[in-house]
Design a protein around this motif. Structure first.
Motif, PDB file in Angstrom:
ATOM      1  N   ASP A  40     -72.602  28.118  19.210  1.00  0.00           N
ATOM      2  CA  ASP A  40     -72.015  28.239  20.548  1.00  0.00           C
ATOM      3  C   ASP A  40     -70.534  28.608  20.469  1.00  0.00           C
ATOM      4  O   ASP A  40     -70.024  29.346  21.317  1.00  0.00           O
ATOM      5  CB  ASP A  40     -72.189  26.949  21.343  1.00  0.00           C
ATOM      6  N   THR A  41     -69.850  28.115  19.447  1.00  0.00           N
ATOM      7  CA  THR A  41     -68.441  28.459  19.260  1.00  0.00           C
ATOM      8  C   THR A  41     -68.284  29.931  18.911  1.00  0.00           C
ATOM      9  O   THR A  41     -67.350  30.587  19.377  1.00  0.00           O
ATOM     10  CB  THR A  41     -67.802  27.575  18.177  1.00  0.00           C
ATOM     11  N   VAL A  42     -69.198  30.460  18.098  1.00  0.00           N
ATOM     12  CA  VAL A  42     -69.171  31.902  17.787  1.00  0.00           C
ATOM     13  C   VAL A  42     -69.247  32.690  19.093  1.00  0.00           C
ATOM     14  O   VAL A  42     -68.440  33.601  19.329  1.00  0.00           O
ATOM     15  CB  VAL A  42     -70.335  32.299  16.846  1.00  0.00           C
ATOM     16  N   LEU A  43     -70.192  32.334  19.941  1.00  0.00           N
ATOM     17  CA  LEU A  43     -70.357  33.047  21.216  1.00  0.00           C
ATOM     18  C   LEU A  43     -69.139  32.888  22.123  1.00  0.00           C
ATOM     19  O   LEU A  43     -68.688  33.857  22.746  1.00  0.00           O
ATOM     20  CB  LEU A  43     -71.610  32.546  21.937  1.00  0.00           C
ATOM     21  N   THR A  44     -68.594  31.688  22.172  1.00  0.00           N
ATOM     22  CA  THR A  44     -67.418  31.454  23.012  1.00  0.00           C
ATOM     23  C   THR A  44     -66.214  32.238  22.500  1.00  0.00           C
ATOM     24  O   THR A  44     -65.448  32.792  23.296  1.00  0.00           O
ATOM     25  CB  THR A  44     -67.089  29.953  23.077  1.00  0.00           C
ATOM     26  N   LEU A  45     -66.050  32.318  21.202  1.00  0.00           N
ATOM     27  CA  LEU A  45     -64.948  33.111  20.640  1.00  0.00           C
ATOM     28  C   LEU A  45     -65.111  34.593  20.984  1.00  0.00           C
ATOM     29  O   LEU A  45     -64.133  35.275  21.284  1.00  0.00           O
ATOM     30  CB  LEU A  45     -64.847  32.912  19.124  1.00  0.00           C
ATOM     31  N   ILE A  46     -66.336  35.066  20.957  1.00  0.00           N
ATOM     32  CA  ILE A  46     -66.580  36.467  21.352  1.00  0.00           C
ATOM     33  C   ILE A  46     -66.205  36.668  22.817  1.00  0.00           C
ATOM     34  O   ILE A  46     -65.506  37.621  23.164  1.00  0.00           O
ATOM     35  CB  ILE A  46     -68.050  36.857  21.093  1.00  0.00           C
ATOM     36  N   LYS A  47     -66.626  35.757  23.666  1.00  0.00           N
ATOM     37  CA  LYS A  47     -66.350  35.875  25.105  1.00  0.00           C
ATOM     38  C   LYS A  47     -64.867  35.775  25.433  1.00  0.00           C
ATOM     39  O   LYS A  47     -64.410  36.342  26.422  1.00  0.00           O
ATOM     40  CB  LYS A  47     -67.111  34.790  25.873  1.00  0.00           C
ATOM     41  N   THR A  48     -64.099  35.056  24.604  1.00  0.00           N
ATOM     42  CA  THR A  48     -62.662  34.891  24.851  1.00  0.00           C
ATOM     43  C   THR A  48     -61.823  35.817  23.978  1.00  0.00           C
ATOM     44  O   THR A  48     -60.620  35.621  23.847  1.00  0.00           O
ATOM     45  CB  THR A  48     -62.228  33.436  24.608  1.00  0.00           C
ATOM     46  N   GLN A  49     -62.462  36.810  23.393  1.00  0.00           N
ATOM     47  CA  GLN A  49     -61.793  37.787  22.526  1.00  0.00           C
ATOM     48  C   GLN A  49     -61.049  37.106  21.380  1.00  0.00           C
ATOM     49  O   GLN A  49     -59.936  37.494  21.020  1.00  0.00           O
ATOM     50  CB  GLN A  49     -60.870  38.692  23.333  1.00  0.00           C
ATOM     51  N   GLY A  50     -61.672  36.081  20.800  1.00  0.00           N
ATOM     52  CA  GLY A  50     -61.123  35.431  19.617  1.00  0.00           C
ATOM     53  C   GLY A  50     -59.959  34.498  19.873  1.00  0.00           C
ATOM     54  O   GLY A  50     -59.147  34.265  18.970  1.00  0.00           O
ATOM     55  N   ASP A  51     -59.880  33.942  21.049  1.00  0.00           N
ATOM     56  CA  ASP A  51     -58.773  33.047  21.385  1.00  0.00           C
ATOM     57  C   ASP A  51     -59.023  31.656  20.783  1.00  0.00           C
ATOM     58  O   ASP A  51     -59.528  30.748  21.436  1.00  0.00           O
ATOM     59  CB  ASP A  51     -58.614  32.951  22.894  1.00  0.00           C
ATOM     60  N   VAL A  52     -58.660  31.494  19.498  1.00  0.00           N
ATOM     61  CA  VAL A  52     -58.942  30.233  18.795  1.00  0.00           C
ATOM     62  C   VAL A  52     -58.132  29.075  19.348  1.00  0.00           C
ATOM     63  O   VAL A  52     -58.576  27.929  19.291  1.00  0.00           O
ATOM     64  CB  VAL A  52     -58.733  30.351  17.263  1.00  0.00           C
ATOM     65  N   ARG A  53     -56.991  29.360  19.887  1.00  0.00           N
ATOM     66  CA  ARG A  53     -56.185  28.291  20.476  1.00  0.00           C
ATOM     67  C   ARG A  53     -56.899  27.713  21.704  1.00  0.00           C
ATOM     68  O   ARG A  53     -56.988  26.500  21.874  1.00  0.00           O
ATOM     69  CB  ARG A  53     -54.809  28.808  20.860  1.00  0.00           C
ATOM     70  N   LYS A  54     -57.420  28.568  22.533  1.00  0.00           N
ATOM     71  CA  LYS A  54     -58.119  28.132  23.744  1.00  0.00           C
ATOM     72  C   LYS A  54     -59.453  27.455  23.401  1.00  0.00           C
ATOM     73  O   LYS A  54     -59.789  26.421  23.964  1.00  0.00           O
ATOM     74  CB  LYS A  54     -58.373  29.334  24.651  1.00  0.00           C
ATOM     75  N   VAL A  55     -60.187  28.027  22.464  1.00  0.00           N
ATOM     76  CA  VAL A  55     -61.536  27.547  22.160  1.00  0.00           C
ATOM     77  C   VAL A  55     -61.523  26.319  21.256  1.00  0.00           C
ATOM     78  O   VAL A  55     -62.259  25.366  21.480  1.00  0.00           O
ATOM     79  CB  VAL A  55     -62.385  28.676  21.529  1.00  0.00           C
ATOM     80  N   LEU A  56     -60.692  26.336  20.217  1.00  0.00           N
ATOM     81  CA  LEU A  56     -60.709  25.269  19.208  1.00  0.00           C
ATOM     82  C   LEU A  56     -59.438  24.435  19.164  1.00  0.00           C
ATOM     83  O   LEU A  56     -59.335  23.511  18.359  1.00  0.00           O
ATOM     84  CB  LEU A  56     -60.961  25.875  17.823  1.00  0.00           C
ATOM     85  N   ASN A  57     -58.459  24.807  19.975  1.00  0.00           N
ATOM     86  CA  ASN A  57     -57.165  24.127  19.973  1.00  0.00           C
ATOM     87  C   ASN A  57     -56.530  24.147  18.579  1.00  0.00           C
ATOM     88  O   ASN A  57     -56.012  23.140  18.098  1.00  0.00           O
ATOM     89  CB  ASN A  57     -57.296  22.694  20.499  1.00  0.00           C
ATOM     90  N   LEU A  58     -56.602  25.306  17.938  1.00  0.00           N
ATOM     91  CA  LEU A  58     -56.019  25.507  16.608  1.00  0.00           C
ATOM     92  C   LEU A  58     -55.092  26.707  16.625  1.00  0.00           C
ATOM     93  O   LEU A  58     -55.330  27.665  17.362  1.00  0.00           O
ATOM     94  CB  LEU A  58     -57.112  25.783  15.564  1.00  0.00           C
TER      95      LEU A  58
END
Length: 78
Positions: A40-58
């Motif tokens: 699900d994180t892979v899909l969310t990263l695709i949907k957010t154009q790789g925004d790791v800060r937004k998706v994973l807080n990193l």
């Protein structure tokens, strides 16, 4: 131009993988994301154009370190 050596833990920055290397390493990077955080994180990263800060807080650097450490553990360190 950049160089990397997984055996010596010399990893490229993900931003450097836009010259054909993304095709060589893309699968293992996606696999590492799936292994660490789930598909699900892979899909969310695709949907957010790789925004790791937004998706994973990193930060990008932290994300890269975690990804490549996972790749190292799975494929190099056996």
């Amino acid at each position: 131009q950049f160089s990397f050596n997984f055996r010596k833990k010399q990893f490229p920055a993900l931003a450097d993988l836009n010259n054909g290397m993304e095709y060589m390493l893309g699968y293992v990077i996606i696999e590492a994301i799936k292994d660490l955080w789930g598909f699900d994180t892979v899909l969310t990263l695709i949907k957010t154009q790789g925004d790791v800060r937004k998706v994973l807080n990193l930060e990008e650097k932290q994300f890269e370190e975690k990804i490549f450490e996972q790749v190292y553990k799975k494929y190099v360190q056996k």
